[in-house]
Design a protein around this motif. Structure first.
Motif, PDB file in Angstrom:
ATOM      1  N   ASN A 293      -4.562   6.182  -7.478  1.00 60.20           N
ATOM      2  CA  ASN A 293      -4.188   5.106  -6.500  1.00 60.20           C
ATOM      3  C   ASN A 293      -4.143   3.856  -7.190  1.00 60.20           C
ATOM      4  O   ASN A 293      -3.336   3.060  -6.976  1.00 60.20           O
ATOM      5  N   ALA A 294      -4.935   3.527  -8.297  1.00 61.92           N
ATOM      6  CA  ALA A 294      -4.957   2.021  -8.899  1.00 61.92           C
ATOM      7  C   ALA A 294      -3.725   2.117  -9.716  1.00 61.92           C
ATOM      8  O   ALA A 294      -3.104   0.735  -9.962  1.00 61.92           O
TER       9      ALA A 294
ATOM     10  N   GLY B 230       5.086   4.255   1.686  1.00 59.60           N
ATOM     11  CA  GLY B 230       4.162   3.090   1.652  1.00 59.60           C
ATOM     12  C   GLY B 230       4.834   2.031   2.309  1.00 59.60           C
ATOM     13  O   GLY B 230       5.833   1.979   2.974  1.00 59.60           O
ATOM     14  N   THR B 231       3.981   0.847   2.061  1.00 59.03           N
ATOM     15  CA  THR B 231       4.462  -0.506   2.726  1.00 59.03           C
ATOM     16  C   THR B 231       4.662  -1.445   1.588  1.00 59.03           C
ATOM     17  O   THR B 231       3.816  -1.474   0.664  1.00 59.03           O
TER      18      THR B 231
ATOM     19  N   SER C 197       0.854  -1.259  -0.008  1.00 56.67           N
ATOM     20  CA  SER C 197      -0.010   0.190  -0.020  1.00 56.67           C
ATOM     21  C   SER C 197       0.954   1.195   0.016  1.00 56.67           C
ATOM     22  O   SER C 197       2.130   1.165   0.613  1.00 56.67           O
ATOM     23  N   ILE C 198       0.184   2.296  -0.442  1.00 55.35           N
ATOM     24  CA  ILE C 198       1.144   3.605  -0.369  1.00 55.35           C
ATOM     25  C   ILE C 198       0.079   4.664   0.299  1.00 55.35           C
ATOM     26  O   ILE C 198      -1.009   4.757  -0.293  1.00 55.35           O
TER      27      ILE C 198
ATOM     28  N   VAL D 157       7.064  -3.958   5.203  1.00 55.24           N
ATOM     29  CA  VAL D 157       7.905  -3.188   5.597  1.00 55.24           C
ATOM     30  C   VAL D 157       7.408  -1.613   5.153  1.00 55.24           C
ATOM     31  O   VAL D 157       7.087  -1.469   4.007  1.00 55.24           O
ATOM     32  N   THR D 158       7.454  -0.776   6.091  1.00 55.14           N
ATOM     33  CA  THR D 158       7.080   0.718   5.770  1.00 55.14           C
ATOM     34  C   THR D 158       8.124   1.451   5.834  1.00 55.14           C
ATOM     35  O   THR D 158       9.103   1.547   6.546  1.00 55.14           O
ATOM     36  N   SER D 159       8.236   2.412   4.557  1.00 54.97           N
ATOM     37  CA  SER D 159       9.442   3.204   4.301  1.00 54.97           C
ATOM     38  C   SER D 159       9.112   4.362   3.580  1.00 54.97           C
ATOM     39  O   SER D 159       7.967   4.341   2.764  1.00 54.97           O
ATOM     40  N   ASP D 160      10.036   5.282   3.473  1.00 55.95           N
ATOM     41  CA  ASP D 160       9.884   6.196   2.617  1.00 55.95           C
ATOM     42  C   ASP D 160      10.843   6.139   1.206  1.00 55.95           C
ATOM     43  O   ASP D 160      11.721   5.485   1.288  1.00 55.95           O
TER      44      ASP D 160
END
Length: 123
Positions: free
Chosen positions: A73-74, A99-100, A30-31, A108-111
Motif C-alpha cells: 500500500n505504501a 481509488g480517489t 487513496s486507493i 474524485v473517485t474513479s476506476d
C-alpha cells in the motif's frame, strides 16, 4: 487521474511461475481496491483476483490455490504471483484500481485500468 503501469508478462512454459506487478501513480489520495483481470481472444474480460486496502481478497475459482495477490500500500503497487501456470491462463492481464485522486477542485473517485501485459503459457 490514476495511471497504472503493469510489468512482468511474457512467454513461459506450463508450470513455470510468473509474477506480475502494477504500480499506480498520479495525484492519489487513496486507493481502495487493486487487482487483476484478464482477457483471452474471443472471451470477455474476467476477474482474476482483487485485494482491498483492508486486505480482503477475491479470486476467480480457476486460480484459487495457484495465484496469490499481494499489495504494498505504501508503494501503491499490487502483485500477482502465478504458480502452476496452464495454457488456459494465456491472456492479456490488466491491472485495475479503484481509488480517489485530487481533482482540480475536489476529490474524485474513479476506476483505472492499465494497458495490459500479455502472458503466454506454452504446453
Amino acid at each position: 487521474q490514476i495511471q497504472l503501469v503493469e510489468s512482468g508478462g511474457g512467454l513461459v512454459q506450463a508450470g513455470t511461475p510468473l509474477t506480475l506487478s502494477c504500480t499506480a501513480s498520479g495525484r492519489i489520495f487513496s486507493i481502495d481496491t487493486m487487482g487483476w483481470y484478464r482477457q483471452s481472444p474471443g472471451k470477455q474480460r474476467e476477474l482474476v483476483a482483487t485485494k482491498s486496502s483492508g486486505g480482503r481478497t477475491n479470486y476467480q475459482d480457476s486460480v484459487k490455490g495457484r495465484f496469490t495477490i499481494s499489495r504494498d500500500n505504501a508503494k501503491n503497487t499490487v502483485y500477482l504471483r502465478m504458480n502452476s501456470l496452464k495454457p488456459e491462463d494465456t491472456a492479456v492481464y490488466y491491472c485495475y484500481a479503484r481509488g480517489t485522486y485530487y481533482g482540480d477542485h475536489a476529490l474524485v473517485t474513479s476506476d483505472a485500468w492499465g494497458l495490459g501485459t500479455l502472458v503466454t503459457v506454452s504446453s
